[in-house]
Write a protein that holds these residues in place. Structure first.
Motif, PDB file in Angstrom:
ATOM      1  N   ARG A   1      -7.223   2.042  -1.685  1.00  0.00           N
ATOM      2  CA  ARG A   1      -8.179   1.363  -2.552  1.00  0.00           C
ATOM      3  C   ARG A   1      -8.629   2.354  -3.622  1.00  0.00           C
ATOM      4  O   ARG A   1      -9.002   3.475  -3.317  1.00  0.00           O
ATOM      5  CB  ARG A   1      -9.376   0.861  -1.736  1.00  0.00           C
ATOM      6  N   MET A   2      -8.608   1.907  -4.856  1.00  0.00           N
ATOM      7  CA  MET A   2      -9.013   2.757  -5.973  1.00  0.00           C
ATOM      8  C   MET A   2     -10.526   2.722  -6.112  1.00  0.00           C
ATOM      9  O   MET A   2     -11.184   1.797  -5.635  1.00  0.00           O
ATOM     10  CB  MET A   2      -8.372   2.263  -7.276  1.00  0.00           C
ATOM     11  N   GLU A   3     -11.088   3.722  -6.766  1.00  0.00           N
ATOM     12  CA  GLU A   3     -12.534   3.757  -7.003  1.00  0.00           C
ATOM     13  C   GLU A   3     -12.942   2.587  -7.879  1.00  0.00           C
ATOM     14  O   GLU A   3     -12.333   2.312  -8.902  1.00  0.00           O
ATOM     15  CB  GLU A   3     -12.925   5.069  -7.680  1.00  0.00           C
ATOM     16  N   GLY A   4     -13.978   1.883  -7.445  1.00  0.00           N
ATOM     17  CA  GLY A   4     -14.496   0.755  -8.207  1.00  0.00           C
ATOM     18  C   GLY A   4     -13.823  -0.572  -7.910  1.00  0.00           C
ATOM     19  O   GLY A   4     -14.274  -1.603  -8.378  1.00  0.00           O
ATOM     20  N   ASP A   5     -12.729  -0.574  -7.141  1.00  0.00           N
ATOM     21  CA  ASP A   5     -12.037  -1.819  -6.799  1.00  0.00           C
ATOM     22  C   ASP A   5     -12.530  -2.334  -5.454  1.00  0.00           C
ATOM     23  O   ASP A   5     -12.927  -1.563  -4.588  1.00  0.00           O
ATOM     24  CB  ASP A   5     -10.524  -1.606  -6.713  1.00  0.00           C
ATOM     25  N   ASN A   6     -12.483  -3.639  -5.282  1.00  0.00           N
ATOM     26  CA  ASN A   6     -12.853  -4.256  -4.016  1.00  0.00           C
ATOM     27  C   ASN A   6     -11.640  -4.691  -3.210  1.00  0.00           C
ATOM     28  O   ASN A   6     -11.790  -5.261  -2.140  1.00  0.00           O
ATOM     29  CB  ASN A   6     -13.749  -5.477  -4.256  1.00  0.00           C
ATOM     30  N   PHE A   7     -10.447  -4.457  -3.707  1.00  0.00           N
ATOM     31  CA  PHE A   7      -9.238  -4.917  -3.031  1.00  0.00           C
ATOM     32  C   PHE A   7      -8.338  -3.725  -2.699  1.00  0.00           C
ATOM     33  O   PHE A   7      -8.427  -2.668  -3.303  1.00  0.00           O
ATOM     34  CB  PHE A   7      -8.487  -5.932  -3.896  1.00  0.00           C
ATOM     35  N   TRP A   8      -7.473  -3.944  -1.715  1.00  0.00           N
ATOM     36  CA  TRP A   8      -6.538  -2.916  -1.271  1.00  0.00           C
ATOM     37  C   TRP A   8      -5.202  -3.123  -1.969  1.00  0.00           C
ATOM     38  O   TRP A   8      -4.753  -4.251  -2.153  1.00  0.00           O
ATOM     39  CB  TRP A   8      -6.346  -2.983   0.240  1.00  0.00           C
ATOM     40  N   GLN A   9      -4.572  -2.033  -2.344  1.00  0.00           N
ATOM     41  CA  GLN A   9      -3.236  -2.067  -2.932  1.00  0.00           C
ATOM     42  C   GLN A   9      -2.286  -1.384  -1.957  1.00  0.00           C
ATOM     43  O   GLN A   9      -2.695  -0.510  -1.191  1.00  0.00           O
ATOM     44  CB  GLN A   9      -3.205  -1.320  -4.261  1.00  0.00           C
ATOM     45  N   GLU A  10      -1.035  -1.782  -1.985  1.00  0.00           N
ATOM     46  CA  GLU A  10      -0.069  -1.106  -1.132  1.00  0.00           C
ATOM     47  C   GLU A  10       1.274  -1.058  -1.821  1.00  0.00           C
ATOM     48  O   GLU A  10       1.583  -1.863  -2.693  1.00  0.00           O
ATOM     49  CB  GLU A  10       0.040  -1.775   0.235  1.00  0.00           C
ATOM     50  N   GLY A  11       2.049  -0.080  -1.424  1.00  0.00           N
ATOM     51  CA  GLY A  11       3.386   0.089  -1.974  1.00  0.00           C
ATOM     52  C   GLY A  11       4.030   1.326  -1.375  1.00  0.00           C
ATOM     53  O   GLY A  11       3.385   2.145  -0.714  1.00  0.00           O
ATOM     54  N   TYR A  12       5.320   1.438  -1.593  1.00  0.00           N
ATOM     55  CA  TYR A  12       6.059   2.599  -1.114  1.00  0.00           C
ATOM     56  C   TYR A  12       5.890   3.755  -2.086  1.00  0.00           C
ATOM     57  O   TYR A  12       5.907   3.560  -3.300  1.00  0.00           O
ATOM     58  CB  TYR A  12       7.538   2.266  -0.953  1.00  0.00           C
ATOM     59  N   ILE A  13       5.752   4.941  -1.545  1.00  0.00           N
ATOM     60  CA  ILE A  13       5.621   6.135  -2.380  1.00  0.00           C
ATOM     61  C   ILE A  13       7.010   6.500  -2.890  1.00  0.00           C
ATOM     62  O   ILE A  13       7.869   6.910  -2.119  1.00  0.00           O
ATOM     63  CB  ILE A  13       5.014   7.309  -1.582  1.00  0.00           C
ATOM     64  N   ARG A  14       7.234   6.321  -4.169  1.00  0.00           N
ATOM     65  CA  ARG A  14       8.542   6.624  -4.736  1.00  0.00           C
ATOM     66  C   ARG A  14       8.682   8.106  -5.070  1.00  0.00           C
ATOM     67  O   ARG A  14       9.754   8.673  -4.934  1.00  0.00           O
ATOM     68  CB  ARG A  14       8.782   5.804  -5.992  1.00  0.00           C
TER      69      ARG A  14
END
Length: 162
Positions: free
Chosen positions: A44-57
């Protein structure tokens, strides 16, 4: 022939390629958890209320950034990282399942026992509500293991090139 095979094996096994690692560091702990390129990261980024996900490229130690979903994510901008579920999650889902099963089998049993004096009672509903409610609270309150960056915790990318 044997010395050549030994030399070939020695050369192949001693070559260590550059490896980048993201460390979850705590001020009071000498050991740190690690995440490697190619792994899934939920954050979760600062200031966001949602979670993001992804593979670390890719991990960029020179600018302390990750490449996830074809965009740069600076480590300083990450507020929290989801590190998995806890034992409370499994216990909570087990209690929810127990409560639903209790209610289902009680209603099914009372409907098929052919005795008119027995029926679904308030005690059955109370067991169901108490079990499912406790399970729901366990999942919501204690269900996630999070790594929150701050004063005593940080994320850092290290290049382990020898």
């Amino acid at each position: 022939m044997r010395p050549l095979v030994f030399l070939f094996v020695l050369c192949c096994c001693s070559c260590v390629h550059a490896q980048r690692v993201m460390l979850f560091e705590k001020l009071t702990d000498s050991k740190s958890d690690r995440v490697y390129e190619g792994e899934m990261l939920r954050f979760r980024m600062e200031g966001d209320n949602f979670w993001q996900e992804g593979y670390i490229r890719e991990m960029r130690p020179d600018i302390q950034a990750l490449v996830i979903n074809d965009r740069f994510i600076m480590l300083d901008d990450i507020e929290a990282v989801h590190r998995g579920s806890t034992i409370a999650t499994r216990l909570g889902y087990g209690l929810i399942t127990f409560g639903a099963g209790w209610s289902l089998f009680a209603a099914l049993g009372y409907a098929t026992d052919k005795i008119d004096s027995t029926n679904y009672s308030a005690d059955d509903a109370l067991v169901t509500l108490a079990s499912a409610g406790t399970g729901f609270l366990l999942v919501k309150l204690l269900g996630r293991r999070k790594f929150r960056t701050g004063k005593y915790k940080r994320l850092r990318i290290v290049d382990l090139h020898f």
